[in-house]
Design a protein around this motif. Structure first.
Motif, PDB file in Angstrom:
ATOM      1  N   VAL A   1       0.689  -1.781   0.266  1.00 19.83           N
ATOM      2  CA  VAL A   1      -0.173   0.269  -0.139  1.00 19.83           C
ATOM      3  C   VAL A   1       1.117   1.279  -0.325  1.00 19.83           C
ATOM      4  O   VAL A   1       0.419   2.153  -0.743  1.00 19.83           O
ATOM      5  CB  VAL A   1      -1.142  -0.213   1.218  1.00 19.83           C
ATOM      6  N   ILE A   2       1.974   1.498   0.715  1.00 21.82           N
ATOM      7  CA  ILE A   2       2.533   2.722   0.916  1.00 21.82           C
ATOM      8  C   ILE A   2       3.255   2.160  -0.868  1.00 21.82           C
ATOM      9  O   ILE A   2       3.555   4.028  -0.820  1.00 21.82           O
ATOM     10  CB  ILE A   2       3.864   2.149   1.774  1.00 21.82           C
ATOM     11  N   MET A   3       3.852   2.006  -0.958  1.00 18.38           N
ATOM     12  CA  MET A   3       4.440   1.329  -2.500  1.00 18.38           C
ATOM     13  C   MET A   3       3.350   1.755  -3.514  1.00 18.38           C
ATOM     14  O   MET A   3       3.589   2.691  -4.244  1.00 18.38           O
ATOM     15  CB  MET A   3       5.176   0.737  -2.732  1.00 18.38           C
ATOM     16  N   GLN A   4       2.588   1.831  -3.567  1.00 20.71           N
ATOM     17  CA  GLN A   4       1.712   2.168  -4.554  1.00 20.71           C
ATOM     18  C   GLN A   4       0.746   3.600  -4.368  1.00 20.71           C
ATOM     19  O   GLN A   4       0.618   4.328  -5.235  1.00 20.71           O
ATOM     20  CB  GLN A   4      -0.251   1.179  -4.123  1.00 20.71           C
ATOM     21  N   LYS A   5       0.806   3.944  -2.855  1.00 19.09           N
ATOM     22  CA  LYS A   5       0.599   5.530  -2.665  1.00 19.09           C
ATOM     23  C   LYS A   5       1.934   6.129  -2.925  1.00 19.09           C
ATOM     24  O   LYS A   5       1.817   7.572  -3.551  1.00 19.09           O
ATOM     25  CB  LYS A   5       0.271   5.843  -1.507  1.00 19.09           C
ATOM     26  N   LEU A   6       2.879   5.735  -3.317  1.00 20.05           N
ATOM     27  CA  LEU A   6       4.164   5.930  -3.445  1.00 20.05           C
ATOM     28  C   LEU A   6       4.451   6.809  -5.138  1.00 20.05           C
ATOM     29  O   LEU A   6       4.739   7.615  -5.734  1.00 20.05           O
ATOM     30  CB  LEU A   6       5.195   5.992  -3.549  1.00 20.05           C
TER      31      LEU A   6
ATOM     32  N   THR B   1      12.349   0.693  -8.522  1.00 22.66           N
ATOM     33  CA  THR B   1      12.295   1.020  -7.720  1.00 22.66           C
ATOM     34  C   THR B   1      12.139   0.633  -6.241  1.00 22.66           C
ATOM     35  O   THR B   1      12.644   0.495  -5.424  1.00 22.66           O
ATOM     36  CB  THR B   1      11.911   2.436  -7.806  1.00 22.66           C
ATOM     37  N   SER B   2      10.475  -0.261  -5.998  1.00 17.92           N
ATOM     38  CA  SER B   2       9.809  -0.304  -5.096  1.00 17.92           C
ATOM     39  C   SER B   2      10.714  -1.569  -4.657  1.00 17.92           C
ATOM     40  O   SER B   2      11.025  -2.239  -3.161  1.00 17.92           O
ATOM     41  CB  SER B   2       8.398  -0.812  -5.731  1.00 17.92           C
ATOM     42  N   LEU B   3      11.301  -2.187  -5.657  1.00 19.56           N
ATOM     43  CA  LEU B   3      11.789  -3.760  -5.037  1.00 19.56           C
ATOM     44  C   LEU B   3      13.110  -3.031  -4.576  1.00 19.56           C
ATOM     45  O   LEU B   3      13.745  -3.914  -3.508  1.00 19.56           O
ATOM     46  CB  LEU B   3      11.805  -4.670  -6.642  1.00 19.56           C
ATOM     47  N   ILE B   4      13.969  -2.637  -5.361  1.00 24.00           N
ATOM     48  CA  ILE B   4      15.192  -1.584  -4.383  1.00 24.00           C
ATOM     49  C   ILE B   4      15.016  -1.649  -3.218  1.00 24.00           C
ATOM     50  O   ILE B   4      15.391  -1.303  -2.391  1.00 24.00           O
ATOM     51  CB  ILE B   4      16.063  -1.117  -5.485  1.00 24.00           C
ATOM     52  N   LEU B   5      13.757  -0.422  -2.809  1.00 22.64           N
ATOM     53  CA  LEU B   5      13.942   0.178  -2.114  1.00 22.64           C
ATOM     54  C   LEU B   5      13.680  -0.670  -0.135  1.00 22.64           C
ATOM     55  O   LEU B   5      14.066  -0.377   0.206  1.00 22.64           O
ATOM     56  CB  LEU B   5      12.499   1.543  -1.808  1.00 22.64           C
ATOM     57  N   ILE B   6      12.497  -2.163  -0.831  1.00 25.55           N
ATOM     58  CA  ILE B   6      12.147  -2.570  -0.120  1.00 25.55           C
ATOM     59  C   ILE B   6      12.965  -3.902   0.339  1.00 25.55           C
ATOM     60  O   ILE B   6      12.918  -4.189   1.806  1.00 25.55           O
ATOM     61  CB  ILE B   6      10.443  -3.373  -0.432  1.00 25.55           C
ATOM     62  N   GLN B   7      14.522  -3.568  -0.233  1.00 29.06           N
ATOM     63  CA  GLN B   7      15.442  -4.647   0.162  1.00 29.06           C
ATOM     64  C   GLN B   7      17.055  -4.055  -0.014  1.00 29.06           C
ATOM     65  O   GLN B   7      17.420  -4.952   0.060  1.00 29.06           O
ATOM     66  CB  GLN B   7      15.696  -6.297  -0.691  1.00 29.06           C
ATOM     67  N   ALA B   8      17.062  -2.590  -0.311  1.00 25.84           N
ATOM     68  CA  ALA B   8      17.936  -1.678   0.151  1.00 25.84           C
ATOM     69  C   ALA B   8      18.791  -2.288   1.444  1.00 25.84           C
ATOM     70  O   ALA B   8      19.672  -2.043   1.685  1.00 25.84           O
ATOM     71  CB  ALA B   8      17.971  -0.252  -0.182  1.00 25.84           C
TER      72      ALA B   8
ATOM     73  N   PHE C   1       6.510 -11.289  -8.690  1.00 25.57           N
ATOM     74  CA  PHE C   1       5.169 -11.016  -8.864  1.00 25.57           C
ATOM     75  C   PHE C   1       4.092 -10.785  -7.999  1.00 25.57           C
ATOM     76  O   PHE C   1       3.092 -10.136  -9.016  1.00 25.57           O
ATOM     77  CB  PHE C   1       4.878 -12.666  -8.052  1.00 25.57           C
ATOM     78  N   ILE C   2       4.239  -9.087  -7.340  1.00 21.26           N
ATOM     79  CA  ILE C   2       3.701  -8.811  -6.351  1.00 21.26           C
ATOM     80  C   ILE C   2       3.311  -7.361  -7.567  1.00 21.26           C
ATOM     81  O   ILE C   2       2.884  -6.903  -7.401  1.00 21.26           O
ATOM     82  CB  ILE C   2       3.848  -8.522  -4.963  1.00 21.26           C
ATOM     83  N   TYR C   3       5.178  -6.892  -7.517  1.00 21.58           N
ATOM     84  CA  TYR C   3       5.431  -5.241  -8.230  1.00 21.58           C
ATOM     85  C   TYR C   3       5.398  -5.416  -9.110  1.00 21.58           C
ATOM     86  O   TYR C   3       5.498  -4.147  -9.990  1.00 21.58           O
ATOM     87  CB  TYR C   3       6.786  -4.817  -7.546  1.00 21.58           C
ATOM     88  N   LEU C   4       5.616  -6.467  -9.969  1.00 23.19           N
ATOM     89  CA  LEU C   4       5.966  -5.961 -11.775  1.00 23.19           C
ATOM     90  C   LEU C   4       4.791  -6.768 -12.086  1.00 23.19           C
ATOM     91  O   LEU C   4       5.032  -7.750 -12.051  1.00 23.19           O
ATOM     92  CB  LEU C   4       7.396  -6.357 -11.388  1.00 23.19           C
ATOM     93  N   THR C   5       4.631  -5.965 -12.660  1.00 21.76           N
ATOM     94  CA  THR C   5       3.461  -6.364 -14.057  1.00 21.76           C
ATOM     95  C   THR C   5       3.561  -6.251 -15.139  1.00 21.76           C
ATOM     96  O   THR C   5       3.370  -6.772 -16.520  1.00 21.76           O
ATOM     97  CB  THR C   5       1.756  -5.777 -13.659  1.00 21.76           C
ATOM     98  N   ASP C   6       4.783  -5.752 -15.582  1.00 21.65           N
ATOM     99  CA  ASP C   6       4.807  -5.454 -17.261  1.00 21.65           C
ATOM    100  C   ASP C   6       5.952  -5.991 -17.760  1.00 21.65           C
ATOM    101  O   ASP C   6       6.890  -6.695 -16.575  1.00 21.65           O
ATOM    102  CB  ASP C   6       5.609  -3.860 -17.392  1.00 21.65           C
ATOM    103  N   ASN C   7       5.777  -7.211 -18.640  1.00 18.39           N
ATOM    104  CA  ASN C   7       6.093  -8.001 -19.417  1.00 18.39           C
ATOM    105  C   ASN C   7       7.753  -7.873 -19.344  1.00 18.39           C
ATOM    106  O   ASN C   7       8.983  -9.005 -19.179  1.00 18.39           O
ATOM    107  CB  ASN C   7       6.147  -8.380 -20.619  1.00 18.39           C
ATOM    108  N   ARG C   8       8.215  -6.631 -19.727  1.00 17.22           N
ATOM    109  CA  ARG C   8       9.825  -6.106 -19.733  1.00 17.22           C
ATOM    110  C   ARG C   8      10.259  -5.983 -19.225  1.00 17.22           C
ATOM    111  O   ARG C   8      11.609  -5.812 -18.786  1.00 17.22           O
ATOM    112  CB  ARG C   8       9.651  -4.877 -21.008  1.00 17.22           C
ATOM    113  N   LEU C   9       9.139  -5.857 -17.193  1.00 19.05           N
ATOM    114  CA  LEU C   9      10.833  -5.660 -16.450  1.00 19.05           C
ATOM    115  C   LEU C   9      10.331  -7.039 -15.535  1.00 19.05           C
ATOM    116  O   LEU C   9      10.943  -7.039 -14.149  1.00 19.05           O
ATOM    117  CB  LEU C   9       9.580  -4.857 -15.757  1.00 19.05           C
ATOM    118  N   TRP C  10      10.095  -8.432 -16.501  1.00 17.35           N
ATOM    119  CA  TRP C  10       9.990  -9.457 -15.398  1.00 17.35           C
ATOM    120  C   TRP C  10      11.545  -9.972 -14.613  1.00 17.35           C
ATOM    121  O   TRP C  10      12.146 -10.147 -16.153  1.00 17.35           O
ATOM    122  CB  TRP C  10       9.072 -10.192 -16.426  1.00 17.35           C
TER     123      TRP C  10
END
Length: 284
Positions: free
Chosen positions: A137-142, A149-156, A222-231
């Protein structure tokens, strides 16, 4: 004479024990490698032969074309590149932030240091599923969903990395830091010029563990990436899973290819990894 007989018996018992140990180690090694052997063999079969009973350990016909067609069936090279990018960036950030925070917990004195460290390390016991939804929800609001960026921030940042590095830093004598302070070196300078060069085994261990964990991560992309180019690779292999069936041979082929980078990284850093694991946790 009796001493000679006892010596022979002792030597025979030691030999038998050693042989039994080697046999046990071989059995364990085979048990661990068996799934990987099955995966490799299955990648050289047709789909209809993957789950045959009994298992065909040697295919009737080796289908080497699986390793060439997978590159055209899906954009596998792009998926490998995406996984490599995420793994390298997240590994670099976790090593940087983990080593820097660990220096503060291990070599600097400030009120509440130990309490703060215990509270931070306690977060390891909280399963990711407990805060997965609010994190999303936080990443969606941002507006960071469907981006790296979302995956990098939550795992940095990682509490385990801080714990691992702190345990290693505690084995480095405090006299080195004190002498550097007397010479006028800043805390950042001590960390960068003295502590880090002495911490290569621990840094390699943390880097290897983080790289492998990020490379094999499925739920995050799986949760944060929906664009096939980013898979990533793990998401890309879903393309072989249909509504009513799946191309298991191609999935196994992709799995074999995805293991190669992990194997290369492990072989490259094996010496430092073993040394780092052996030396961390010596001092609490």
């Amino acid at each position: 004479m009796r001493a000679t007989t006892d010596g022979r018996r002792h030597g025979t018992a030691a030999l038998v024990g050693r042989v039994a140990l080697y046999v046990l180690l071989v059995i364990v090694a085979v048990a661990v490698l068996l799934p990987f052997i099955w995966m490799l063999v299955s990648s050289l079969k047709d789909d209809r032969d993957v789950f045959t009973v009994p298992i065909q350990w040697i295919p009737h016909e080796f289908k080497w074309s699986n390793f060439t067609s997978i590159w055209t069936r899906i954009p596998f090279a792009a998926y490998l590149g995406n996984s490599l990018f995420l793994s390298v960036v997240i590994t670099f950030l976790q090593v940087l932030t983990g080593s820097f925070a660990a220096y503060g917990f291990a070599k600097m004195r400030f009120p509440g240091r130990d309490v703060l460290f215990v509270g931070y390390i306690a977060t390891i016991s909280v399963p990711w599923q407990a805060y997965m939804v609010p994190q999303y929800v936080i990443m969606q609001k941002l507006g960071l969903v469907d981006s790296y960026t979302s995956l990098i921030l939550i795992q940095a940042f990682g509490a385990f990395g801080v714990f691992l590095m702190r345990q290693f830093y505690l084995t480095i004598p405090d006299e080195l830091s004190e002498a550097a302070r007397l010479d006028g070196l800043s805390e950042y300078g001590i960390w960068a010029r003295i502590i880090l060069p002495l911490s290569k085994p621990a840094l390699a261990s943390l880097a290897l563990l983080t790289f492998v964990n990020t490379w094999n991560d499925y739920m995050g992309p799986f949760i944060y990436l929906t664009d096939n180019r980013l898979w990533t690779v793990q998401l890309g292999l879903r393309a072989f899973v249909g509504t009513y069936d799946a191309e298991f041979a191609m999935i196994m082929t992709g799995a074999v290819l995805s293991v190669i980078p992990i194997l290369a990284v492990f072989l490259f850093g094996q010496r430092y990894f073993v040394r780092g694991i052996a030396t961390t946790g010596v001092k609490g």
